[in-house]
Scaffold this active site. Sequence first.
Site, PDB file in Angstrom:
ATOM      1  N   PRO A 107       0.784  -1.237   0.000  1.00  0.00           N
ATOM      2  CA  PRO A 107       0.000   0.000   0.000  1.00  0.00           C
ATOM      3  C   PRO A 107       0.816   1.287   0.000  1.00  0.00           C
ATOM      4  CG  PRO A 107       0.004  -0.977   2.179  1.00  0.00           C
ATOM      5  CD  PRO A 107       0.717  -1.947   1.285  1.00  0.00           C
ATOM      6  N   ASP A 130       2.524   1.644 -11.693  1.00  0.00           N
ATOM      7  CA  ASP A 130       1.282   2.409 -11.696  1.00  0.00           C
ATOM      8  C   ASP A 130       1.337   3.543 -10.686  1.00  0.00           C
ATOM      9  OD1 ASP A 130       0.480   1.434  -9.121  1.00  0.00           O
ATOM     10  OD2 ASP A 130      -0.290  -0.392 -10.051  1.00  0.00           O
ATOM     11  N   LYS A 152      -3.303   4.529 -14.021  1.00  0.00           N
ATOM     12  CA  LYS A 152      -4.678   4.689 -14.470  1.00  0.00           C
ATOM     13  C   LYS A 152      -5.444   5.565 -13.482  1.00  0.00           C
ATOM     14  CE  LYS A 152      -5.014   0.142 -16.702  1.00  0.00           C
ATOM     15  NZ  LYS A 152      -3.702  -0.403 -16.304  1.00  0.00           N
ATOM     16  N   ASP A 185      -1.588  -5.829  -4.097  1.00  0.00           N
ATOM     17  CA  ASP A 185      -1.298  -7.205  -4.499  1.00  0.00           C
ATOM     18  C   ASP A 185      -1.736  -7.410  -5.947  1.00  0.00           C
ATOM     19  OD1 ASP A 185      -0.884 -10.222  -3.303  1.00  0.00           O
ATOM     20  OD2 ASP A 185      -2.441 -10.162  -4.836  1.00  0.00           O
ATOM     21  N   ILE A 188      -5.264  -9.124  -6.326  1.00  0.00           N
ATOM     22  CA  ILE A 188      -6.439  -8.564  -5.639  1.00  0.00           C
ATOM     23  C   ILE A 188      -6.727  -7.206  -6.260  1.00  0.00           C
ATOM     24  CG2 ILE A 188      -7.445  -7.835  -3.444  1.00  0.00           C
ATOM     25  CD1 ILE A 188      -5.710  -9.803  -2.006  1.00  0.00           C
ATOM     26  N   MET A 265     -11.601   1.362  -4.734  1.00  0.00           N
ATOM     27  CA  MET A 265     -11.943   2.247  -5.858  1.00  0.00           C
ATOM     28  C   MET A 265     -13.416   2.643  -5.853  1.00  0.00           C
ATOM     29  SD  MET A 265      -9.671   0.191  -8.703  1.00  0.00           S
ATOM     30  CE  MET A 265     -10.178  -1.415  -8.046  1.00  0.00           C
TER      31      MET A 265
END
Length: 338
Positions: A107, A130, A152, A185, A188, A265
């Site tokens: 995280p 990312d 993204k 992860d 996940i 999200m």
Amino acid sequence: VLSRILRGKLESLIPFHYGNLATLAKKYREKVKSTFQSVNQRRRFWESVFQGKIADKVFDGKLSEAENLLQNLIAQNQLSQAQKTTGKQQNNPCTDEGEVYLVGAGPGDPELLTFKALRLMQQADVVFYDRLVSSEIQALVRRDAEMIYVGKQCNNHAMSQQQINDQLVEHAKKGRRVLRLKGGDPFIFGRGGEEAEELIKNQVPFQVVPGITSAAGASTYCGIPLTHRDYAQSVTFVTGHLKNGSHQLDWNRLAQKQQTLVIYMGLNSLADICTNLVENGLPQTTAIAVIQNATRTNQQILTGTLNTIEQKLTLTSIQSPALIIVGEVVKLHKKLTR
């Protein structure tokens, strides 16, 4: 005390199975020496062994596979040396084929990286990362690796998922060690499964390294146990943003008491989430937390109830991406946070 601390740091940098790698090298040292007449040739050979797929197999505990690869590599080089002598071939097969590492960066806190993740980060030739990968973790990647941003955001993708898949395959086919570095992860809500399918389809070797998923990191750093005998006997992870851009979930199944619901999200759909949970049976007073930048120095957490959290959010600077935790375990936040 200082010696103990330094020893601990060294042990964190040296994979546990390095002793097995040394034993394997010793077993074939003389055969390699007889294969190559030049010291530089032998040096390049052992560099390819200690930094490539053979070493990876040893570190994964696959000793027989590692030895088979080493035997084949020696045999290939013996053939190459013989052909060079007769002038039939000038190529040196002492090279590794490309490979992809799908690595979970956790995280955000770099101390939550696994030893294996750090090792692969240090040997990658090219890195696709990312926007959830913290700058502190990016700094741990091999210094001369090529860094390619593929982050993204909602309606703003630096590279589509199919383009990422294609790039992973393309670079690996060129013989490069490719690191796909992901927040949390890979398996996940990290699209690691989609990428793995593409790699298998194109016969590209790959490894998957799990990372601490955001739910575990966020809840731990915020003093919110995901399960607790007095409050929640199960935990469910869902994403608030599906492949088709919707968030049509099985609300009746999710709106259950005595469970913890973690929504990835989902911040942009917070109002709909709260409404659907209440309409399907959860009390308006059910506790909820919104967490941004979990485990990092700029971590923020906002707590409330299903009927108050949206209004409270307007008074903060919390933005997406953020994690949502719903359930009575959220009430333990102030008591368990240290």
